[in-house]
Design a protein around this motif. Structure first.
Motif, mmCIF file in Angstrom:
data_model
loop_
_atom_site.group_PDB
_atom_site.id
_atom_site.type_symbol
_atom_site.label_atom_id
_atom_site.label_comp_id
_atom_site.label_asym_id
_atom_site.label_seq_id
_atom_site.Cartn_x
_atom_site.Cartn_y
_atom_site.Cartn_z
ATOM 1 N N UNK A 153 -25.306 -3.833 14.010
ATOM 2 C CA UNK A 153 -25.204 -4.799 12.883
ATOM 3 C C UNK A 153 -23.813 -5.270 12.722
ATOM 4 N N UNK A 154 -22.660 -4.531 12.971
ATOM 5 C CA UNK A 154 -21.399 -4.881 12.832
ATOM 6 C C UNK A 154 -21.233 -6.327 13.748
ATOM 7 N N UNK A 155 -21.650 -6.019 15.031
ATOM 8 C CA UNK A 155 -21.478 -7.189 15.855
ATOM 9 C C UNK A 155 -22.313 -8.296 15.667
ATOM 10 N N UNK A 156 -23.410 -8.307 15.206
ATOM 11 C CA UNK A 156 -24.294 -9.352 14.710
ATOM 12 C C UNK A 156 -23.746 -10.184 13.693
ATOM 13 N N UNK A 157 -23.281 -9.470 12.646
ATOM 14 C CA UNK A 157 -22.837 -10.144 11.595
ATOM 15 C C UNK A 157 -21.338 -11.183 11.958
ATOM 16 N N UNK A 188 -17.426 -4.520 7.551
ATOM 17 C CA UNK A 188 -17.564 -5.411 6.802
ATOM 18 C C UNK A 188 -17.859 -5.829 5.205
ATOM 19 N N UNK A 189 -17.837 -4.465 4.595
ATOM 20 C CA UNK A 189 -17.648 -4.642 3.202
ATOM 21 C C UNK A 189 -16.563 -5.181 2.742
ATOM 22 N N UNK A 190 -16.626 -6.214 1.889
ATOM 23 C CA UNK A 190 -15.280 -6.963 1.534
ATOM 24 C C UNK A 190 -14.619 -7.853 2.525
ATOM 25 N N UNK A 191 -15.418 -7.973 3.632
ATOM 26 C CA UNK A 191 -14.934 -8.899 4.807
ATOM 27 C C UNK A 191 -14.819 -10.237 4.508
ATOM 28 N N UNK A 192 -13.905 -10.974 4.737
ATOM 29 C CA UNK A 192 -13.900 -12.414 4.731
ATOM 30 C C UNK A 192 -13.916 -13.123 6.171
ATOM 31 N N UNK A 193 -15.210 -13.769 6.497
ATOM 32 C CA UNK A 193 -15.631 -13.928 7.766
ATOM 33 C C UNK A 193 -14.626 -15.452 8.351
#
Ligand SMILES: [Zn+2]
Length: 491
Positions: A145-149, A109-114
């Protein structure tokens, strides 16, 4: 000049770390029985669909020539608009049923665009967990936390985030235990190196791959959890390569190695084949190296594979579906999980799809969330502060009831049909009904956006507090990654 040296150094660093899991001492090829060093599995007690032994033979007694040759194209790390374009260029071929080829993205998720992540998912591809901040030997909190975001900001139902790959392919037996505890369907972090190109198998009898890492001891038994080995490509000197094959040798060499190894699967036992990339290496960005030759080579290899009538480009979850009910290639098109119908929605909603026949998904509906070095777009509410591994879903920046508020994905709708602005599920037939049975309940911190009152509590998943040692180690790796990102021009 200086920059190119740095880029080369960064590339060597990344390459080393990303492929290090398959380097080192390879075991000799396994024999034809089911004993591989310390792994053993008895096919008379390990019976499908509950249990699968590690084997190179097709399941259910299918003859190799009747088996669909499945190809799993996977992408690792954050999803960004340019990287998404690269992935779509690679997957710009069709399966024999006329549907577009599908792939799997292991998202950190660093620099991830949702918003891009949601578009990838809405197009029928798989979104899988690669930890929040890209750490090897990850803590439970990194994985959860990855799943939750991903659920909160990309609208991916928990029940669809079912796969895991360890950053740097650095997993431990504890990593596998965590993902089993959290109800994941499969892991795909191990290497097929040393001739261990098994069909996907369950860990009822432990691991049969990577035994040189000391992970095959008989104490690791995780019934029902699938392992999908990463299938290596053999280069011109006989070395097995796992990820980013095109980073060594000329693009034409990488293409030749890839196709030759693919042919050995296709003309052999038809174990699945894999193409595993970091799309950042294949994307030409301003000021960065020209990656167009590498991308063309890999696209052309994929096109040659796709020309065969019994080759299917599948997500890893589709591969598991096939394992659970193996069918010959002639019956693949009828399998529901291979269909590709999309929602028929007459108005543009923020769901990752383009409903109005334009060229842009979710035109004018996407929120931009800007926190300086952290910037992303989403169909959902921006958080009031930067999401972190300790607090992946902070309270929204806008209160419920205020104009512009968006409702989180409820557990009775898939995000392709969910209008977060109208807070309405536009699915009205049994065809698109979705009930998320793997819903995660917020009990890792007090600040989550828990606005959706319909969230069921039938599957309570508890995150453990993170130790300060883990936090320190994470921080170090984050700094290291940031340096690499800067060198690569990703920031
Ligand atoms: Zn990674």
């Amino acid at each position: 000049m200086v920059k190119s040296i740095f880029l080369a150094a960064a590339s060597a660093f990344i390459t080393h770390h990303l492929v290090s899991a398959q380097e080192g001492a390879f075991l000799p090829s396994a024999g034809s029985n089911l004993n591989y060093a310390s792994y053993s599995c008895d096919p008379s007690t390990c019976i499908a669909p509950a249990c699968y032994c590690a084997t190179k033979d097709p399941p259910a007694g299918l003859s190799p020539s009747s088996v669909p040759q499945m190809v799993s194209v996977t992408f690792d790390d954050s999803i960004q608009p340019q990287l998404l374009e690269t992935a779509y260029k690679m997957l710009n071929v069709k399966n024999p049923n006329g549907c577009k080829a599908k792939g799997t993205w292991y998202v950190s998720l660093q620099y991830n665009d949702y918003a891009s992540t949601q578009q990838w998912y809405a197009a029928g591809n798989e979104v899988a967990d690669h930890t929040f901040s890209h750490v090897g030997s990850p803590s439970e909190q990194e994985i959860v936390s990855c799943q939750r975001a991903l659920n909160a900001y990309a609208g991916i139902p928990y029940g669809k985030i079912q796969g895991f790959r360890a950053p740097f392919l650095n997993y431990t037996t504890n990593t596998l235990k965590i993902i089993k505890d959290h109800g994941f369907t499969y892991d795909s972090s191990v290497s097929s190196a040393g001739g261990k190109n098994f069909y996907p198998y369950t860990l009822d009898n432990g691991l049969a791959n990577d035994c040189w890492k000391g992970v095959c001891d008989s104490s690791l038994k995780l019934p029902g959890l699938f392992e999908i080995p990463m299938y290596s490509v053999t280069d011109g000197s006989g070395t097995e390569r796992l990820m980013d094959v095109y980073l060594d040798g000329k693009p034409s060499d990488a293409k030749a190695w890839t196709l030759k190894t693919f042919e050995s699967h296709y003309n052999g036992n038809r174990q699945p084949f894999g193409i595993y990339v970091h799309p950042a290496h294949l994307t030409t960005q301003a000021g960065g190296p020209d990656a167009s030759d590498k991308l063309s080579a890999i696209v052309s290899a994929i096109q040659e594979m796709a020309a065969k009538k019994d080759v299917w480009f599948v997500t890893n979850l589709q591969l598991v579906e096939w394992m659970k009910k193996p069918v010959p290639a002639s019956e693949m098109a009828q399998q529901p999980y291979m269909h590709c119908e999309q929602p028929d929605i007459k108005q543009e909603i923020c769901n990752g799809l383009d409903e109005t026949g334009g060229t842009t998904a979710d035109n004018g509906l996407i929120n931009s969330c800007n926190f300086g070095t952290t910037f992303f777009k989403t169909c959902f509410n921006c958080p009031s502060q930067v999401p972190t591994v300790a607090n992946p879903v902070p309270p929204p920046s806008i209160a419920k009831g205020q104009s512009g508020y968006r409702e989180m994905l409820p557990d009775n709708c898939d995000s392709k049909w969910w209008d977060p602005i109208a807070a309405t599920c536009l699915c009205s037939s049994s065809h698109c009904e979705y009930k998320d049975t793997a819903v995660m309940v917020d009990n890792m911190n007090g600040g989550a956006d828990s606005s959706s009152g319909s969230r069921s509590k039938n599957s309570i998943i508890v995150g453990k507090p993170q130790s300060s040692d883990t936090v320190k180690a994470d921080a170090k790796i984050e700094v290291g990654l940031m340096v690499l990102m800067i060198l690569y021009g990703w920031m």
